[in-house]
Enzyme design. Structure first.
Site, mmCIF file in Angstrom:
data_model
loop_
_atom_site.group_PDB
_atom_site.id
_atom_site.type_symbol
_atom_site.label_atom_id
_atom_site.label_comp_id
_atom_site.label_asym_id
_atom_site.label_seq_id
_atom_site.Cartn_x
_atom_site.Cartn_y
_atom_site.Cartn_z
ATOM 1 C CE LYS A 150 3.588 32.740 1.852
ATOM 2 N NZ LYS A 150 3.793 34.192 1.474
ATOM 3 C CG HIS B 50 2.775 8.394 11.288
ATOM 4 N ND1 HIS B 50 2.839 9.909 11.768
ATOM 5 C CD2 HIS B 50 3.922 7.957 11.387
ATOM 6 C CE1 HIS B 50 4.137 9.883 12.057
ATOM 7 N NE2 HIS B 50 4.785 8.816 11.839
ATOM 8 C CG ASP C 216 7.228 6.527 8.115
ATOM 9 O OD1 ASP C 216 7.068 6.790 9.026
ATOM 10 O OD2 ASP C 216 7.902 7.255 7.210
ATOM 11 N NE ARG D 180 -1.762 1.444 3.534
ATOM 12 C CZ ARG D 180 -1.490 2.494 4.322
ATOM 13 N NH1 ARG D 180 -2.092 3.702 3.878
ATOM 14 N NH2 ARG D 180 -0.806 2.549 5.298
ATOM 15 C CG HIS E 57 2.673 8.022 7.404
ATOM 16 N ND1 HIS E 57 2.296 9.293 7.923
ATOM 17 C CD2 HIS E 57 4.040 7.927 7.779
ATOM 18 C CE1 HIS E 57 3.442 9.827 8.217
ATOM 19 N NE2 HIS E 57 4.502 9.099 8.368
#
Length: 409
Positions: A224, A115, A95, A33, A98
């Site tokens: 940003k 997570h 991880d 995944r 996540h």
């Protein structure tokens, strides 16, 4: 099936898989995944090359762990084959919890679930499937293994996770300021009193590592435009969830529909293990597929936000002090309400606020330790000739406002 594999990685070259168990874990659908979860979420809106995935990162971090453990062995540290494999699995799976778009949707699809908590749940599920062969990996990951330096290599101020993502994110974004001498850093590592230390001659590589991390936060992770796209995505999911829970028909895949129609927290996963199956099928594709359909939804807020993101008509981001954020947000929402012909309540989905922080080095309880030539152990921030690191320990806070650029104030 042949399970000894070599993977060609663009960052390190060839990565070897020499363990049948590691091969089987990588082949598992839970791990596969991660091919469909991008490492940097929506950062490709800024840096088009940032399309690498959590799958890439996990394999890279595992490779660095293997190199590091061999370095420590060569320096006389006793590391058994079981510990070696356990450490590789711990970083490989760090991880795996996540969700879609990594950190961006951590608190919108689920109800305040981190997570790392999801990673532990999934690791425990895999451990059951693999006849408890992940016991050492889980103990290392949760810092319950008796040799604590293994956990430091998985999660600390100087771990394989950070070394890989800095190097990998630098490579795929093209932001050369994030480049670190990972090979030299790894070869300078040692263990002293069950703690990871850095030999004194590697001190300037550590300074460069911390500087690179600070720069990558400003130029990539907290850019940003990245902030703008993430806020738009969060508002899209919040609106879809709001509509779904009011009984409005909102197209989505089965896994995404499950989480849109319910408010799921960490305790729910523990009480109802079947919920984990829905999460383990959820990835970026579920979100993008839905957004493309939502662009034509009857709900004006959901359709407009979806079209804006698809067409890259992004929110404007203003960085300001906290007082001015509170002062401006009400007037912006009122202006949006009039200009767009929506209620003041709906205008909240087009105007968000928040805070970003950047701290390159956290010295409290997670020190990077330098081993001097005399054998003394010193915190890197107090090492001679490195006044920059003291500055990197300070938290820089900025407050932001996000709203559509079409608004003329």
């Amino acid at each position: 099936m042949k399970k000894k594999k070599i993977i060609n990685d663009p960052v390190y070259g060839f990565i070897s898989i020499n363990s049948d168990l590691i091969f089987d874990v990588i082949q598992h659908p839970y791990f596969q995944r991660l091919r469909r979860v991008k490492q940097l979420g929506l950062t490709d809106f800024v840096y088009p090359g940032a399309l690498h995935t959590r799958f890439h990162h996990a394999l890279g971090a595992m490779h660095l762990m293997g190199v590091t453990l061999n370095v420590l062995r060569n320096k006389g540290q006793e590391i058994s084959e079981e510990e070696f494999e356990g450490a590789l699995l711990a970083i490989l799976l760090h991880d795996i919890g996540h969700g879609p778009f990594s950190h961006a949707l951590e608190r919108s699809i689920l109800r305040g679930v981190h997570h790392e908590d999801m990673s532990i749940l999934i690791m425990n599920k895999l451990n059951n499937e693999f006849n408890n062969s992940l016991d050492i990996a889980i103990a290392i990951f949760t810092n319950n293994y008796h040799r604590k330096f293994f956990h430091q290599l998985v999660s600390s101020q100087l771990d394989m996770d950070r070394l890989d993502y800095l190097q990998r994110d630098c490579y795929f974004t093209g932001v050369i300021e994030g480049k670190v001498g990972f090979d030299r850093i790894v070869r300078m590592l040692d263990v002293h009193d069950d703690q990871i230390v850095v030999e004194e001659k590697g001190i300037y590589s550590i300074e460069n590592f911390l500087n690179a991390r600070r720069l990558m936060y400003w130029q990539v992770y907290l850019h940003k435009t990245t902030l703008s796209t993430e806020q738009m995505l969060i508002q899209i999911i919040k609106r879809a969830k709001y509509l779904a829970q009011k009984g409005v028909d909102v197209f989505s895949s089965k896994p995404l529909s499950f989480f849109l129609n319910a408010s799921i927290g960490f305790e729910d996963f523990k009480e109802k293990p079947e919920y984990l199956e829905y999460f383990a099928r959820l990835d970026d594709f579920d979100i993008w597929g839905s957004i493309k359909v939502w662009a034509d939804h009857d709900d004006k807020v959901l359709s407009e936000l979806s079209r804006m993101l698809l067409e890259r008509r992004l929110f404007r981001v203003e960085l300001t002090n906290k007082k001015s954020v509170e002062k401006n947000i009400s007037s912006i929402r009122e202006s949006l309400s009039k200009k767009m012909g929506i209620s003041l309540e709906d205008a909240k989905f087009f105007c968000t606020k928040g805070k970003i922080t950047n701290k390159a080095y956290v010295s409290q309880n997670q020190n990077i330790l330098i081993k001097s030539k005399k054998g003394e152990i010193i915190d890197v921030a107090k090492a001679s000739d490195l006044p920059n690191i003291e500055a990197l320990s300070k938290i820089v806070k900025k407050f932001y406002l996000c709203y559509p650029k079409v608004l003329s104030l």
